[in-house]
Design an enzyme around this catalytic site. Sequence first.
Site, PDB file in Angstrom:
ATOM      1  N   LYS A  94       0.831  -1.198   0.000  1.00 11.56           N
ATOM      2  CA  LYS A  94       0.000   0.000   0.000  1.00 11.56           C
ATOM      3  C   LYS A  94       0.868   1.252   0.000  1.00 11.56           C
ATOM      4  O   LYS A  94       1.920   1.293   0.655  1.00 11.56           O
ATOM      5  CB  LYS A  94      -0.891  -0.042   1.241  1.00 11.56           C
ATOM      6  CG  LYS A  94      -1.944   1.026   1.363  1.00 11.56           C
ATOM      7  CD  LYS A  94      -2.781   0.714   2.611  1.00 11.56           C
ATOM      8  CE  LYS A  94      -3.831   1.753   2.893  1.00 11.56           C
ATOM      9  NZ  LYS A  94      -4.619   1.397   4.111  1.00 11.56           N
ATOM     10  N   SER A 173      -9.578   1.613   3.064  1.00  8.86           N
ATOM     11  CA  SER A 173      -8.445   2.386   2.564  1.00  8.86           C
ATOM     12  C   SER A 173      -7.439   1.530   1.808  1.00  8.86           C
ATOM     13  O   SER A 173      -6.696   2.031   0.973  1.00  8.86           O
ATOM     14  CB  SER A 173      -7.769   3.143   3.708  1.00  8.86           C
ATOM     15  OG  SER A 173      -6.993   2.300   4.520  1.00  8.86           O
ATOM     16  N   SER A 197      -9.773  -1.585   7.363  1.00  5.50           N
ATOM     17  CA  SER A 197      -9.157  -1.341   6.046  1.00  5.50           C
ATOM     18  C   SER A 197      -8.263  -2.452   5.533  1.00  5.50           C
ATOM     19  O   SER A 197      -7.710  -2.337   4.436  1.00  5.50           O
ATOM     20  CB  SER A 197      -8.397  -0.015   6.063  1.00  5.50           C
ATOM     21  OG  SER A 197      -9.318   1.051   6.049  1.00  5.50           O
TER      22      SER A 197
END
Length: 510
Positions: A94, A173, A197
């Site tokens: 990420k 997210s 998330s």
Amino acid sequence: MSGESSQFDITSTKVAGIDVDKSTILQLEAQMNRGRLSSVELVRFYERRIAALNPKLHAVITVSKSAAAEAAAADRARRHGDRRPLLGIPVLVKDNIDTTGMPTTAGSLALAGSSPSDAFIVMKLKAAGALILGKTNLSEWANYRSTQSSSGWSGVEGQTNMAYVLDRNPCGSSAGSGVAASADLATVAVGTETDGSVVCPSGQNGLVGIKPTLGLASRSGIVPISSQQDTSGPMARNVTDAAVLLGALTGVDSSDPATAAQRGHVTTDYTKYLKAGALKGVRLGVWRQGNFGSSPETDAIMEQTIKKLKSLGAVIVDPANVQIDAAYAPENTALEYEFKHDIAAYLQKYTAPKYPKTLQGLINFDNAHASQELKYFGQEIFTESQARGPLTDPAYIKARNSARSIAQHSIDDTLAKYKLAAIIAPTNGPAWTTDLINGDHFLVGSSSPAAIAGYPSITVPAGYSFHLPVGMSFIGGKWDEPELISLSYAWEQATHVRQAPQFLPTVPMR
């Protein structure tokens, strides 16, 4: 690459005759050890697949320029006897996780080009032999900017789209990590979670996602929301890969005091807990309150799941409700204080002088670049957090202690009362249509008890509705990762629920 990608067959996930979508890391490693497959071939496949699919998915922000060379180095190391667990395996992380040689933006133009060196967990991944293929898109600032945000939207890369149905939302997210892993843009991906998330984008994208106990994985070098709840976690197409990746993330980091608690509780090899018969005789509690009744499709999948668990020998306690509602308000208060403090600490430690150094600086940046950053939704969470005081404020201390205590008791008391191995609940409902104007439309979400308590949870595929995945979560007590992995693996091996995405433009009406 663009010329090749136009001829690239996105319907095939085979590399050297091996279907990587259906293969585990253990199987890929075995094939590479036999010389039937190489890391170079894997990287070439994923690079071409990203080039072909990312214009539709917007799941990847950056692809490493050194990936091919690193793959060749991994192949040479293998020929010389290297047998590390992730050797030559392409991993996407990420884009709030610092990675040497690639920008870490948290999805915001405010950090465009910021390139700190490897976060602690990235160093651990590389030490296990992993190849960091690139960075995934995310909800900007880990979805902690606006109450009307659309999950998966960032100022840097735009809106991430589901691979199953392109006009549906990938959730949470870690949206890009979820889509990337589901669509075979890498072997596995790493996400981060404050509350939902990792598990929500995993459930909504047909993946296995592990939200570990707070302190199992270091947070050093990761753009934060809260040091009291943040953690990274594996996102993978099968439990085996999630277990392998989880072991690589562990390690005591002197820069993250929470990791000191992992001594005696973690292992670098969670594959020893992959037990196909683990459901027989275990007691599982069904958390119904607040999770059933709002999504008929999810309810139907969960009722079938409960029947299947019983047929596999599990003893079902139904209901075994988790009393978490009282934690929501203090959690919200505590997160606002923590974000203001923790984001400033990150900016000051890890970014160059030209970047904003405080939350107010980020607010000012967004206001100055409103046409790019604020065109769909605002930054009211930023402004509310900015109004909070320091972490010595008694109101903050009371809120954090209250939220944590309620959440921990909600799990511990439920497990003890019914003598449970774990609590089960739906992770998510079928994905909603992405709506940049009005934001997300959540109907189901069970992440909060484990997130606020700092306890582990694992989501596994449970079923599909209109081609949209629905996940089931196993929720446990502190350091219960081994038990949850065993239960998840037993479910997966007995059901094989997951289906590969079809990249449908919208849900078929007939």
